[in-house]
Design an enzyme around this catalytic site. Structure first.
Site, PDB file in Angstrom:
ATOM      1  N   GLU A  81       0.811  -1.216   0.000  1.00  0.00           N
ATOM      2  CA  GLU A  81       0.000   0.000   0.000  1.00  0.00           C
ATOM      3  C   GLU A  81       0.848   1.271   0.000  1.00  0.00           C
ATOM      4  OE1 GLU A  81      -3.181   0.619  -0.149  1.00  0.00           O
ATOM      5  OE2 GLU A  81      -4.030  -1.396  -0.027  1.00  0.00           O
ATOM      6  N   GLU A 112       8.287 -21.629   7.015  1.00  0.00           N
ATOM      7  CA  GLU A 112       8.715 -20.730   8.079  1.00  0.00           C
ATOM      8  C   GLU A 112       9.917 -21.265   8.866  1.00  0.00           C
ATOM      9  OE1 GLU A 112       6.164 -21.436  12.046  1.00  0.00           O
ATOM     10  OE2 GLU A 112       5.016 -20.542  10.406  1.00  0.00           O
TER      11      GLU A 112
END
Length: 295
Positions: A81, A112
């Site tokens: 954004e 992960e």
């Protein structure tokens, strides 16, 4: 081994599945509202982290976002954004997510734990860069390894985790501890912990933009109008900031190539696009300082 807060049982979890759905919904809502307040205890750390991010962007260096799983998705969303909201150049942003950004509905859980190749992926990181590392548990191997490699290169580490004293926070220059309560669904950190993380990430990027001079009276003045919605918003911002009507704001925005800050200066002060850009360069893009500088 002590149970982490993010894995502990919530007081209201017993018999949860036997309750009416509307009661469960109320418990879930209240738990997330409570989790959100954890951010209030981290305000000084968040402000320091945002200042470090602003210094990196102002210096032309790179912000690196590191995370896995749902934390990775939230970190990526915030990073993605920054271009549209504050016109942060894409070459100054990097998103590193364990296993890569998903293109479908599945995220490989084992990613992960994978740290192989991180040193190669981070070979170009510099002491001028800032890393934003996010892990609810604060123990995610991928995220911790990335933070340590970046720190060894001299980069600034901003870390967000929900377990006090976790390894990720201990590896950070700016540790942001969001001590959220146990989840209603034990270990489901996409919920309360995730809510607090998203708030912290939004605050970091917004505070960074304020420090960079990209916010003026609550308006995103570093906006570039490149679609219909943003053009409408940009015209309204120019009107408000410059104190002109819609027609004058639209003309100034056109003359500025859709960039809001010079359009405001042109509309408010009656100067040329070239002069507006010169003043903004002189004031490092701070609109308020630029407006005060022009008689």
């Amino acid at each position: 081994m002590a149970i982490q807060r993010t894995e502990a049982m919530h007081d209201l979890a017993m018999g949860l599945d036997e309750r009416p759905l509307v009661d469960i919904a109320a418990i879930l809502a209240e738990s997330q509202i409570t989790a959100a307040t954890a951010v209030l205890d981290a305000l000084p750390a968040i402000a320091r982290g945002a200042a470090a991010m602003a210094e990196t962007v102002r210096g032309g260096a790179v912000l690196h976002y590191f995370a896995a799983g749902s934390s990775g998705l939230m970190a990526a969303a915030d990073a993605q954004e920054l271009g549209g909201t504050f016109s942060i150049p894409p070459e100054q942003l990097r998103i590193h997510m364990a296993g890569g950004l998903p293109t479908g509905v599945e995220m490989p859980g084992g990613a992960e734990d994978e740290t192989t190749g991180l040193d190669v992926a981070l070979a170009a990181i510099s002491a001028r860069d800032t890393v934003i590392a996010v892990s609810a548990s604060g123990t995610t191997p991928y995220t911790i390894a990335a933070a340590r490699i970046a720190a060894a290169a001299g980069a600034t580490i901003v870390a967000i985790a929900n377990n006090p004293g976790s390894a990720l926070l201990e590896a950070a220059d700016h540790p942001i501890c969001l001590a959220t309560p146990p989840e209603i669904l034990s270990g489901s950190t996409r919920m309360g912990a995730g809510t607090a993380q998203k708030i912290a990430l939004n605050m970091l990027s917004t505070l960074m933009a304020v420090r960079l001079g990209h916010v003026h009276d609550g308006m995103m003045v570093n906006l570039r109008a490149d679609n219909i919605k943003l053009r409408t918003r940009a015209i309204a911002i120019v009107q408000q900031a410059a104190g002109v009507d819609e027609s004058a704001a639209s003309k100034a925005l056109d003359a500025a190539g859709g960039v809001v800050k010079p359009a405001i200066l042109m509309a408010a002060k009656g100067i040329s696009a070239a002069r507006a850009h010169d003043v903004l360069r002189e004031t490092e893009g701070n609109l308020r300082v630029a407006l005060a500088q022009i008689n």
